[in-house]
Scaffold this motif. Structure first.
Motif, PDB file in Angstrom:
ATOM      1  N   PRO A 178       0.811  -1.228   0.000  1.00 62.44           N
ATOM      2  CA  PRO A 178       0.000   0.000   0.000  1.00 62.44           C
ATOM      3  C   PRO A 178       0.846   1.281   0.000  1.00 62.44           C
ATOM      4  CG  PRO A 178      -0.771  -1.540   1.673  1.00 62.44           C
ATOM      5  CD  PRO A 178       0.489  -2.112   1.117  1.00 62.44           C
ATOM      6  N   ASN A 179       1.889   1.318   0.810  1.00 66.11           N
ATOM      7  CA  ASN A 179       2.742   2.503   0.848  1.00 66.11           C
ATOM      8  C   ASN A 179       4.189   2.041   0.652  1.00 66.11           C
ATOM      9  OD1 ASN A 179       3.649   5.080   1.148  1.00 66.11           O
ATOM     10  ND2 ASN A 179       3.400   5.152   3.363  1.00 66.11           N
ATOM     11  N   PRO A 180       4.610   1.840  -0.624  1.00 57.79           N
ATOM     12  CA  PRO A 180       5.923   1.260  -0.901  1.00 57.79           C
ATOM     13  C   PRO A 180       7.056   2.064  -0.258  1.00 57.79           C
ATOM     14  CG  PRO A 180       4.686   1.614  -2.941  1.00 57.79           C
ATOM     15  CD  PRO A 180       3.908   2.230  -1.836  1.00 57.79           C
ATOM     16  N   ILE A 181       8.059   1.352   0.223  1.00 56.53           N
ATOM     17  CA  ILE A 181       9.193   2.034   0.862  1.00 56.53           C
ATOM     18  C   ILE A 181      10.221   2.498  -0.164  1.00 56.53           C
ATOM     19  CG2 ILE A 181       8.950   0.812   3.046  1.00 56.53           C
ATOM     20  CD1 ILE A 181      11.403  -0.913   2.156  1.00 56.53           C
ATOM     21  N   PHE A 182      10.043   2.071  -1.420  1.00 57.39           N
ATOM     22  CA  PHE A 182      11.032   2.419  -2.437  1.00 57.39           C
ATOM     23  C   PHE A 182      10.534   3.454  -3.431  1.00 57.39           C
ATOM     24  CE2 PHE A 182      12.389  -1.951  -1.337  1.00 57.39           C
ATOM     25  CZ  PHE A 182      13.708  -1.677  -0.994  1.00 57.39           C
ATOM     26  N   LYS A 183      11.440   4.347  -3.768  1.00 58.29           N
ATOM     27  CA  LYS A 183      11.260   5.227  -4.915  1.00 58.29           C
ATOM     28  C   LYS A 183      12.079   4.569  -6.021  1.00 58.29           C
ATOM     29  CE  LYS A 183      12.600   9.683  -6.739  1.00 58.29           C
ATOM     30  NZ  LYS A 183      13.244  10.961  -6.448  1.00 58.29           N
ATOM     31  N   LEU A 184      11.484   4.355  -7.181  1.00 56.52           N
ATOM     32  CA  LEU A 184      12.183   3.681  -8.270  1.00 56.52           C
ATOM     33  C   LEU A 184      12.886   4.666  -9.192  1.00 56.52           C
ATOM     34  CD1 LEU A 184       9.667   0.935  -9.481  1.00 56.52           C
ATOM     35  CD2 LEU A 184      11.629   0.679  -7.976  1.00 56.52           C
ATOM     36  N   VAL A 185      14.120   4.331  -9.521  1.00 53.72           N
ATOM     37  CA  VAL A 185      14.861   5.070 -10.535  1.00 53.72           C
ATOM     38  C   VAL A 185      15.202   4.052 -11.616  1.00 53.72           C
ATOM     39  CG1 VAL A 185      16.924   6.417 -11.081  1.00 53.72           C
ATOM     40  CG2 VAL A 185      15.823   6.690  -8.850  1.00 53.72           C
ATOM     41  N   LEU A 186      14.565   4.187 -12.774  1.00 53.10           N
ATOM     42  CA  LEU A 186      14.812   3.279 -13.891  1.00 53.10           C
ATOM     43  C   LEU A 186      15.915   3.893 -14.744  1.00 53.10           C
ATOM     44  CD1 LEU A 186      11.113   2.508 -14.905  1.00 53.10           C
ATOM     45  CD2 LEU A 186      12.494   1.495 -13.087  1.00 53.10           C
ATOM     46  N   VAL A 187      16.966   3.117 -14.997  1.00 48.95           N
ATOM     47  CA  VAL A 187      18.129   3.657 -15.702  1.00 48.95           C
ATOM     48  C   VAL A 187      18.401   2.832 -16.955  1.00 48.95           C
ATOM     49  CG1 VAL A 187      20.587   4.196 -15.552  1.00 48.95           C
ATOM     50  CG2 VAL A 187      19.128   4.488 -13.544  1.00 48.95           C
ATOM     51  N   TYR A 188      18.444   3.540 -18.083  1.00 50.44           N
ATOM     52  CA  TYR A 188      18.794   2.915 -19.366  1.00 50.44           C
ATOM     53  C   TYR A 188      20.165   3.416 -19.791  1.00 50.44           C
ATOM     54  CZ  TYR A 188      18.880   1.782 -24.325  1.00 50.44           C
ATOM     55  OH  TYR A 188      19.247   1.304 -25.561  1.00 50.44           O
TER      56      TYR A 188
END
Length: 161
Positions: A36-46
């Motif tokens: 419900p409240n994810p602890i991660f902020k995602l950084v997608l890197v190409y």
């Protein structure tokens, strides 16, 4: 007043392979979307290959070839990013940052970990054998040894026929 805890950063390496797509989907399905409240902020890197690394030669005709290769690499980058964003959107994951950085994926991903102070790096595994891995150099092996954070290597299961 409630204290807001800053989210940990998870860097996810993306490229145009099924292995990368599987790793992103697995990460979202198991670590981000169902919470419900994810602890991660995602950084997608190409990691976008450079034109010179892709062509491998400079000589007669290079001036005609280089712009075509560059346009193709940019097109691929846009497709990879659009697909990754679409995968996140389908799972209602909104807290993402997407970056395209030119260079070798090994260095690009390890640099992204440092830049974003990531606690976790997720990479897919192509499942190469020892010889192919030694020749090509495995991004996941390199990151496991050089990234200054937890590294999760997501392997796509082999389907038995």
């Amino acid at each position: 007043m409630a204290q807001t805890q800053e989210k940990q950063v998870m860097v996810v390496g993306i490229d145009d392979s099924d292995y990368s797509t599987y790793a992103l989907e697995w990460t979202l399905d198991h670590l981000v979307a169902p919470i419900p409240n994810p602890i991660f902020k995602l950084v997608l890197v190409y990691a976008k290959p450079s034109v010179s690394a892709s062509v491998g030669f400079v000589g007669p005709g290079a001036s005609e070839v280089l712009p075509i290769v560059d346009a193709d690499l940019k097109r691929t980058a846009v497709l990879v990013i659009e697909r990754a964003k679409e995968i996140c959107t389908k799972r209602s994951v909104k807290d993402i940052v997407v970056e395209t950085v030119e260079g070798d994926p090994r260095n690009v991903l390890c640099d992204a970990v440092e830049k974003h102070h990531a606690s976790t790096l997720v990479v897919g595994s192509h499942g190469y054998g020892a010889i192919k891995r030694a020749v090509l150099g495995s991004v996941s092996d390199y990151c496991a040894h050089h990234a200054h954070c937890t590294v999760m290597i997501v392997k796509k299961p082999k389907h038995k026929h």
